[in-house]
Design a protein around this motif. Structure first.
Motif, PDB file in Angstrom:
ATOM      1  N   LEU A  34       0.945  -1.082   0.036  1.00 35.15           N
ATOM      2  CA  LEU A  34      -0.042   0.034  -0.066  1.00 35.15           C
ATOM      3  C   LEU A  34       0.920   1.223  -0.200  1.00 35.15           C
ATOM      4  O   LEU A  34       1.691   1.615   0.878  1.00 35.15           O
ATOM      5  CB  LEU A  34      -1.087   0.067   1.217  1.00 35.15           C
ATOM      6  CG  LEU A  34      -1.835   1.195   1.597  1.00 35.15           C
ATOM      7  CD1 LEU A  34      -2.853   1.364   0.413  1.00 35.15           C
ATOM      8  CD2 LEU A  34      -2.340   1.119   2.779  1.00 35.15           C
ATOM      9  N   LEU A  73       0.999   5.157   0.203  1.00 33.52           N
ATOM     10  CA  LEU A  73       0.470   6.377   0.562  1.00 33.52           C
ATOM     11  C   LEU A  73       1.494   7.803   0.306  1.00 33.52           C
ATOM     12  O   LEU A  73       2.417   7.845   0.695  1.00 33.52           O
ATOM     13  CB  LEU A  73       0.153   6.435   2.123  1.00 33.52           C
ATOM     14  CG  LEU A  73      -0.701   5.306   2.776  1.00 33.52           C
ATOM     15  CD1 LEU A  73      -0.436   5.019   4.039  1.00 33.52           C
ATOM     16  CD2 LEU A  73      -2.207   5.671   2.411  1.00 33.52           C
ATOM     17  N   ILE A 117       3.858   1.895   2.680  1.00 36.88           N
ATOM     18  CA  ILE A 117       4.816   2.741   2.540  1.00 36.88           C
ATOM     19  C   ILE A 117       4.140   4.131   2.543  1.00 36.88           C
ATOM     20  O   ILE A 117       3.151   4.464   1.890  1.00 36.88           O
ATOM     21  CB  ILE A 117       5.516   2.814   1.020  1.00 36.88           C
ATOM     22  CG1 ILE A 117       5.996   1.319   0.855  1.00 36.88           C
ATOM     23  CG2 ILE A 117       6.628   3.643   0.877  1.00 36.88           C
ATOM     24  CD1 ILE A 117       5.977   0.774  -0.813  1.00 36.88           C
ATOM     25  N   HIS A 172       5.039   7.869   1.926  1.00 35.86           N
ATOM     26  CA  HIS A 172       5.972   8.659   1.200  1.00 35.86           C
ATOM     27  C   HIS A 172       5.942   9.996   2.010  1.00 35.86           C
ATOM     28  O   HIS A 172       7.215  10.691   1.976  1.00 35.86           O
ATOM     29  CB  HIS A 172       5.637   8.949  -0.260  1.00 35.86           C
ATOM     30  CG  HIS A 172       5.620   7.829  -0.990  1.00 35.86           C
ATOM     31  ND1 HIS A 172       6.990   7.154  -1.338  1.00 35.86           N
ATOM     32  CD2 HIS A 172       4.774   6.751  -1.487  1.00 35.86           C
ATOM     33  CE1 HIS A 172       6.642   6.136  -2.016  1.00 35.86           C
ATOM     34  NE2 HIS A 172       5.529   5.993  -2.137  1.00 35.86           N
ATOM     35  N   THR A 191      14.506  -0.759  12.110  1.00 37.54           N
ATOM     36  CA  THR A 191      15.940  -0.915  11.693  1.00 37.54           C
ATOM     37  C   THR A 191      16.469   0.117  10.944  1.00 37.54           C
ATOM     38  O   THR A 191      15.844   1.352  11.041  1.00 37.54           O
ATOM     39  CB  THR A 191      16.026  -2.234  11.122  1.00 37.54           C
ATOM     40  OG1 THR A 191      17.416  -2.503  10.835  1.00 37.54           O
ATOM     41  CG2 THR A 191      15.247  -2.131   9.791  1.00 37.54           C
ATOM     42  N   MET A 192      17.272  -0.113  10.318  1.00 41.48           N
ATOM     43  CA  MET A 192      18.178   1.165   9.561  1.00 41.48           C
ATOM     44  C   MET A 192      17.207   1.921   8.511  1.00 41.48           C
ATOM     45  O   MET A 192      16.393   1.243   8.034  1.00 41.48           O
ATOM     46  CB  MET A 192      19.395   0.761   8.702  1.00 41.48           C
ATOM     47  CG  MET A 192      19.047  -0.393   7.880  1.00 41.48           C
ATOM     48  SD  MET A 192      20.502  -1.445   7.253  1.00 41.48           S
ATOM     49  CE  MET A 192      20.824  -2.297   8.672  1.00 41.48           C
ATOM     50  N   ILE A 223      16.670   2.794   4.952  1.00 48.75           N
ATOM     51  CA  ILE A 223      16.993   2.389   3.860  1.00 48.75           C
ATOM     52  C   ILE A 223      16.500   3.220   2.598  1.00 48.75           C
ATOM     53  O   ILE A 223      15.314   3.566   2.587  1.00 48.75           O
ATOM     54  CB  ILE A 223      16.763   0.848   3.575  1.00 48.75           C
ATOM     55  CG1 ILE A 223      17.174  -0.087   4.453  1.00 48.75           C
ATOM     56  CG2 ILE A 223      17.070   0.275   2.120  1.00 48.75           C
ATOM     57  CD1 ILE A 223      16.556  -1.334   4.464  1.00 48.75           C
ATOM     58  N   ASN A 224      17.518   3.922   1.673  1.00 48.10           N
ATOM     59  CA  ASN A 224      17.340   4.625   0.751  1.00 48.10           C
ATOM     60  C   ASN A 224      16.398   6.048   1.146  1.00 48.10           C
ATOM     61  O   ASN A 224      15.451   6.215   0.647  1.00 48.10           O
ATOM     62  CB  ASN A 224      16.250   4.095  -0.423  1.00 48.10           C
ATOM     63  CG  ASN A 224      17.444   2.999  -1.039  1.00 48.10           C
ATOM     64  OD1 ASN A 224      18.481   3.388  -1.319  1.00 48.10           O
ATOM     65  ND2 ASN A 224      16.878   1.856  -1.573  1.00 48.10           N
ATOM     66  N   TYR A 248      14.230   5.837   3.895  1.00 48.51           N
ATOM     67  CA  TYR A 248      12.828   5.236   4.442  1.00 48.51           C
ATOM     68  C   TYR A 248      13.214   4.381   5.719  1.00 48.51           C
ATOM     69  O   TYR A 248      14.043   3.573   5.606  1.00 48.51           O
ATOM     70  CB  TYR A 248      12.110   4.526   3.431  1.00 48.51           C
ATOM     71  CG  TYR A 248      11.342   5.350   2.337  1.00 48.51           C
ATOM     72  CD1 TYR A 248      10.020   5.642   2.447  1.00 48.51           C
ATOM     73  CD2 TYR A 248      12.140   5.953   1.229  1.00 48.51           C
ATOM     74  CE1 TYR A 248       9.403   6.215   1.443  1.00 48.51           C
ATOM     75  CE2 TYR A 248      11.335   6.799   0.400  1.00 48.51           C
ATOM     76  CZ  TYR A 248      10.043   6.738   0.344  1.00 48.51           C
ATOM     77  OH  TYR A 248       9.518   7.417  -0.602  1.00 48.51           O
ATOM     78  N   LEU A 291      12.414  -7.983   3.207  1.00 52.11           N
ATOM     79  CA  LEU A 291      13.104  -6.569   2.311  1.00 52.11           C
ATOM     80  C   LEU A 291      13.557  -7.172   0.996  1.00 52.11           C
ATOM     81  O   LEU A 291      13.448  -6.603   0.182  1.00 52.11           O
ATOM     82  CB  LEU A 291      14.203  -6.436   3.150  1.00 52.11           C
ATOM     83  CG  LEU A 291      13.849  -5.402   4.240  1.00 52.11           C
ATOM     84  CD1 LEU A 291      15.168  -5.091   5.128  1.00 52.11           C
ATOM     85  CD2 LEU A 291      13.166  -4.370   3.916  1.00 52.11           C
ATOM     86  N   HIS A 313      11.877  -5.432  -2.349  1.00 56.29           N
ATOM     87  CA  HIS A 313      12.954  -4.736  -3.070  1.00 56.29           C
ATOM     88  C   HIS A 313      13.009  -5.375  -4.444  1.00 56.29           C
ATOM     89  O   HIS A 313      13.302  -4.563  -5.616  1.00 56.29           O
ATOM     90  CB  HIS A 313      14.270  -4.478  -2.710  1.00 56.29           C
ATOM     91  CG  HIS A 313      14.127  -3.525  -1.477  1.00 56.29           C
ATOM     92  ND1 HIS A 313      14.450  -2.047  -1.626  1.00 56.29           N
ATOM     93  CD2 HIS A 313      14.087  -3.574  -0.304  1.00 56.29           C
ATOM     94  CE1 HIS A 313      14.299  -1.152  -0.522  1.00 56.29           C
ATOM     95  NE2 HIS A 313      13.977  -2.154   0.275  1.00 56.29           N
TER      96      HIS A 313
END
Lengths: 169, 209
Positions: free
Chosen positions: A12, A14, B4, B6, B64-65, B67-68, B70, B190, B194
């Motif tokens: 998903l 967003l 996700i 953004h 955790t870390m 990544i890119n 995020y 992950l 990815h």
């Protein structure tokens, strides 16, 4: 990233614009109903957007419990023969909350305090939910999605094989 | 389902520990909670009966870390193991991104391991999540107890299908391979996220004592 969102079976997305719109709707709802905190939760227990008093926000524990409680009560209602479930309301002495379905996948959490009345919150929630539904339903659905578009693939700059994501202290 | 955001630049995944009743699912989470840096975790929430049996689920958010750009967050859940809580298990498995199946290595628990294993696969299917495409790890727990079942026998019972899962021998009570299991699953999730393909889906990989 200004695309709205992408929504597939596994991921998903967003987008920034969508999240801002959702937050704006939630903020308007808080203001109108005097709800202190409102959050849009996804069924896996993630907070998608929220507004109001940030003191109510934690690392995800409340969202996980809220989504679990909602799913459990919905299942009880179904087992007792009621196919419709319009959420539930907890009336505490000082603090109160209600969980209301937005779509089958999303739930609205509203936290408020006396003397705010549930009837007012419920009335305002109807309008907010209609807005949220409209915003969610405008999500374009891609055929498939893995990485969020606009985010470079991790392949090549990050080795999952060698990395220890969590370290024991 | 991975979510996700953004706007907050955060990616969330849901991992669920399934398995035999009293097999060590909660012990895995308790150990992680006690040994991971406080800045990497939230609170451990346990919905348990008076005698500490999981009633609904346990929950521990860890991150955790970056990544890119995020922030990567994993929401760890356990399900109640007892047979009567099947509806609850199915509920907790909604939207799952990866599972650890915690099997009890004591010889007299093999039938319960199988029942729980089949139940997990059925619950996933009922939720519309095909097990074949889901990152999954087998943890053979309680290897520290006397006379554990041979690994080959447990592999035969639980890991002889067309899909061979990575296996970790573990002792959750002492913490042995608890983090290795978590890291193994997190890496698989992950990798799928990815690259679009599940890692370790065809070859069996065993981490022994």
């Amino acid at each position: 990233m200004d695309t709205l969102t992408t929504h597939s079976g596994h991921v998903l997305h967003l987008g920034v614009t969508l999240t801002q719109r959702l937050r704006h709707t939630l903020a308007g709802y808080c203001q109108e109903s005097e709800v202190r905190y409102a959050a849009l939760l996804e069924e896996s227990g993630t907070i998608c957007a929220d507004a109001g008093d940030a003191a109510f926000k934690d690392s995800g524990e409340t969202a996980a419990l809220a989504v679990g409680a909602f799913a459990a009560l919905q299942a009880v209602a179904r087992r007792l023969g009621d196919g419709t479930f319009e959420g539930f309301f907890h009336e505490g002495k000082t603090r109160q909350f209600c969980l209301t379905p937005v779509t089958p996948q999303f739930i609205l959490l509203s936290v408020f305090e006396a003397p705010v009345r549930f009837a007012i919150v419920k009335l305002c929630a109807v309008k907010a939910i209609a807005h949220l539904q409209e915003q969610i339903e405008t999500m374009p659905i891609p055929e498939r999605s893995t990485m969020p578009s606009g985010v470079p693939s991790a392949a090549g700059d990050f080795s999952f094989e060698a990395a220890t994501l969590f370290r024991q202290e | 389902m991975a979510v996700i955001n953004h706007d907050t630049r955060e990616v969330s995944f849901k991992l669920v520990y399934c398995g035999t009743p009293m097999g060590g699912k909660t012990t895995n989470l308790s150990y992680i909670h006690s040994r991971i840096g406080a800045d990497q975790r939230g609170d451990l929430v346990a919905l348990a009966t008076a005698n500490d049996r999981t009633l609904f689920f346990d929950f521990l958010p860890v991150h955790t870390m970056v990544i890119n750009g995020y922030k990567t967050k994993f929401m760890l859940y356990t399900v109640p193991g007892q047979v009567c809580y099947n509806a609850t298990r199915q509920m907790v498995l909604r939207g799952v991104d990866g599972v650890v199946f915690v099997a009890d290595s004591q010889l007299d628990r093999m039938e319960e391991n199988l029942t729980a294993w089949r139940g997990m696969i059925r619950n996933l299917a009922d939720n519309g999540t095909p097990f074949e495409q889901l990152p999954a790890i087998l943890q053979f727990n309680k290897r520290d107890l006397p006379d554990p079942a041979p690994v080959a026998y447990m592999e035969y019972l639980l890991n002889s299908g067309p899909r061979r899962l990575p296996v970790f021998e573990a002792a959750a009570a002492t913490g042995y391979n608890v983090f290795a299991t978590l890291n193994g699953l997190a890496q698989d999730v992950l990798h799928l996220f990815h690259h679009g393909t599940a890692r370790g889906a065809t070859a069996s990989q065993s981490v022994s004592a």
